[in-house]
Design an enzyme around this catalytic site. Sequence first.
Site, mmCIF file in Angstrom:
data_model
loop_
_atom_site.group_PDB
_atom_site.id
_atom_site.type_symbol
_atom_site.label_atom_id
_atom_site.label_comp_id
_atom_site.label_asym_id
_atom_site.label_seq_id
_atom_site.Cartn_x
_atom_site.Cartn_y
_atom_site.Cartn_z
ATOM 1 N N TYR A 152 41.092 -15.030 45.044
ATOM 2 C CA TYR A 152 42.055 -14.149 45.659
ATOM 3 C C TYR A 152 43.262 -14.512 46.237
ATOM 4 O O TYR A 152 43.739 -13.933 47.100
ATOM 5 C CB TYR A 152 41.203 -13.119 46.394
ATOM 6 C CG TYR A 152 39.969 -12.273 45.721
ATOM 7 C CD1 TYR A 152 40.682 -11.538 44.720
ATOM 8 C CD2 TYR A 152 38.938 -12.006 46.071
ATOM 9 C CE1 TYR A 152 40.118 -10.232 43.950
ATOM 10 C CE2 TYR A 152 37.885 -11.275 45.450
ATOM 11 C CZ TYR A 152 38.482 -10.377 44.164
ATOM 12 O OH TYR A 152 37.670 -9.543 43.660
ATOM 13 N N ASN A 164 34.223 -1.653 44.139
ATOM 14 C CA ASN A 164 34.695 -1.303 42.916
ATOM 15 C C ASN A 164 33.926 -2.054 41.627
ATOM 16 O O ASN A 164 34.464 -1.960 40.652
ATOM 17 C CB ASN A 164 36.302 -1.207 42.247
ATOM 18 C CG ASN A 164 36.909 -2.436 42.718
ATOM 19 O OD1 ASN A 164 36.352 -3.519 42.724
ATOM 20 N ND2 ASN A 164 38.161 -2.484 42.577
ATOM 21 N N HIS A 166 35.039 -7.247 38.504
ATOM 22 C CA HIS A 166 36.390 -8.024 38.361
ATOM 23 C C HIS A 166 36.610 -8.222 37.033
ATOM 24 O O HIS A 166 35.456 -8.535 36.360
ATOM 25 C CB HIS A 166 36.543 -9.281 39.296
ATOM 26 C CG HIS A 166 37.431 -10.259 38.930
ATOM 27 N ND1 HIS A 166 38.807 -10.117 39.510
ATOM 28 C CD2 HIS A 166 37.708 -10.975 38.330
ATOM 29 C CE1 HIS A 166 39.614 -10.726 38.933
ATOM 30 N NE2 HIS A 166 39.153 -11.654 38.181
ATOM 31 N N GLU A 225 41.156 -18.365 35.806
ATOM 32 C CA GLU A 225 39.912 -17.935 36.321
ATOM 33 C C GLU A 225 38.529 -18.767 35.769
ATOM 34 O O GLU A 225 37.952 -19.029 36.349
ATOM 35 C CB GLU A 225 39.841 -16.416 36.238
ATOM 36 C CG GLU A 225 41.000 -15.658 37.360
ATOM 37 C CD GLU A 225 40.953 -14.366 37.139
ATOM 38 O OE1 GLU A 225 41.541 -13.835 38.349
ATOM 39 O OE2 GLU A 225 40.317 -13.631 36.519
#
Length: 150
Positions: free
Chosen positions: A49, A112, A115, A126
């Site tokens: 992040y 949520n 990802h 990533e």
Amino acid sequence: MERSLVLVKPDGVQRGLIGEVIARFERRGLRLVGAKFMQVSLDLAKQHYAEHEGKPFYDGLIAYITSAPVMAMVWEGPNAVAAIRQTVGSTKPVESAPGTIRHDFGLEVGRNLIHASDKPETGVREVELWFKNDELVDWTRDVDRWVFEK
Ligand code: DAT
Ligand code: MG
């Protein structure tokens, strides 16, 4: 083949939604390349992040992603990043389209559920950050020719 990192975040794991998420991507025709159930370290959370450092929600985001185990996966397919983001829904669950994962299971941006990489280049970065090469499986499915045009 385009690849995306997908994380079932701690709330998704706690709520028993790993199977639901996997089922949706399988049904979409995407191909699973790697998967591991893991506790996210503070160091990995910060690297993942990094783009959000300094934002008001950053501390909460790091606390959330490190709060309990996640299911980390790599999925691939033609336009995998766009396809997966579409199935995931918008960042805020109340702005997500009905039928998306965040809409169907979520209410709050800080819970949520999932990802997914936001661009093909992000997917590459990533996947490298979360998985070693020998944790990824190159394989084909007999059904591939009925899902992938080429
Ligand atoms: P996404 O996860 O849809 O790629 P993002 O990369 O902009 O969204 O942000 C990463 C995560 O940070 C997101 O899943 C939830 C949290 N977040 C983003 N914007 C936020 C906001 N305005 N308030 C609180 N949390 C936020
Ligand atoms: Mg993002």
